[in-house]
Design an enzyme around this catalytic site. Structure first.
Site, short mmCIF file in Angstrom:
data_model
loop_
_atom_site.label_atom_id
_atom_site.label_comp_id
_atom_site.label_asym_id
_atom_site.label_seq_id
_atom_site.Cartn_x
_atom_site.Cartn_y
_atom_site.Cartn_z
N HIS A 101 11.65 -4.09 -4.47
CA HIS A 101 11.25 -4.68 -3.18
C HIS A 101 11.90 -5.35 -2.53
CE1 HIS A 101 6.82 -2.80 -4.24
NE2 HIS A 101 7.89 -2.05 -4.56
N GLU A 136 11.16 -8.20 -0.77
CA GLU A 136 10.57 -9.42 -1.28
C GLU A 136 11.43 -9.88 -2.47
OE1 GLU A 136 6.62 -7.63 0.40
OE2 GLU A 136 8.46 -7.02 -0.57
N CYS A 177 2.84 -6.42 -1.46
CA CYS A 177 1.96 -5.89 -2.55
C CYS A 177 1.49 -6.88 -3.51
CB CYS A 177 2.67 -4.67 -3.07
SG CYS A 177 4.01 -5.12 -4.10
N CYS A 218 4.62 -8.36 -5.38
CA CYS A 218 5.41 -9.29 -4.76
C CYS A 218 4.72 -10.64 -4.52
CB CYS A 218 6.03 -8.52 -3.27
SG CYS A 218 6.98 -7.32 -3.67
#
Length: 155
Positions: free
Chosen positions: A56, A58, A86, A89
């Protein structure tokens, strides 16, 4: 909203566009040293390209900053991301000891900051960053996501 927030969220939105152009969900993130104004890490979604479910935006930005600073802890740094993180993360943000999290669009389905498990509000969360939602860029970030998924459904 500060000029600094606008500047760094604009960069995160540029990275989200890069993700979209690569066929990835358009999310971008930058990690900043607020003392110097330097970007020390950035990333965009890459799970498809990297065959990595953890890739992701992040996580990519955290990895880049940690490698650059040669430290798995990133205290005193701020993370700007185009979408509410999420749970995975949020956990990584906590473990990295990020000082402040700024996100644009909220994510009622997959977010874990304001929605879902509200990770940072849990008693088991050992580090809580300061949290700020960038309302000024929320609409642009949400529109980019909606456009991306609309175009995918047409295919």
């Amino acid at each position: 909203m500060s000029d600094q927030t606008s500047h760094f969220m604009s960069r995160a939105l540029e990275l989200a566009q890069v993700a979209a152009s690569e066929g990835e969900v358009p999310v971008g993130a930058v990690i900043v040293d607020p003392q110097t104004g330097d970007i020390v890490g950035e990333g965009h979604n890459r799970p498809i390209a990297g065959s990595d479910p953890t890739a992701h935006a992040e996580i990519m930005a955290l990895r880049a900053a940690a490698a650059r600073l040669e430290n798995y802890r990133l205290p005193g740094l701020d993370l700007y991301v185009t979408l509410e993180p999420c749970a995975m993360c949020a956990g990584a943000i906590s473990f990295a000891r990020i000082r402040k999290l700024v996100f644009a669009a909220d994510d009622p389905k997959g977010g874990a900051v304001l929605h879902g498990p509200q990770f940072f509000a849990q008693p088991t969360c050992h580090w809580r960053p300061e949290i700020e939602q960038d309302q000024a860029h929320a609409e642009a970030a949400a529109a980019m996501l909606k456009d991306f998924f609309r175009s995918r459904r047409k295919k």
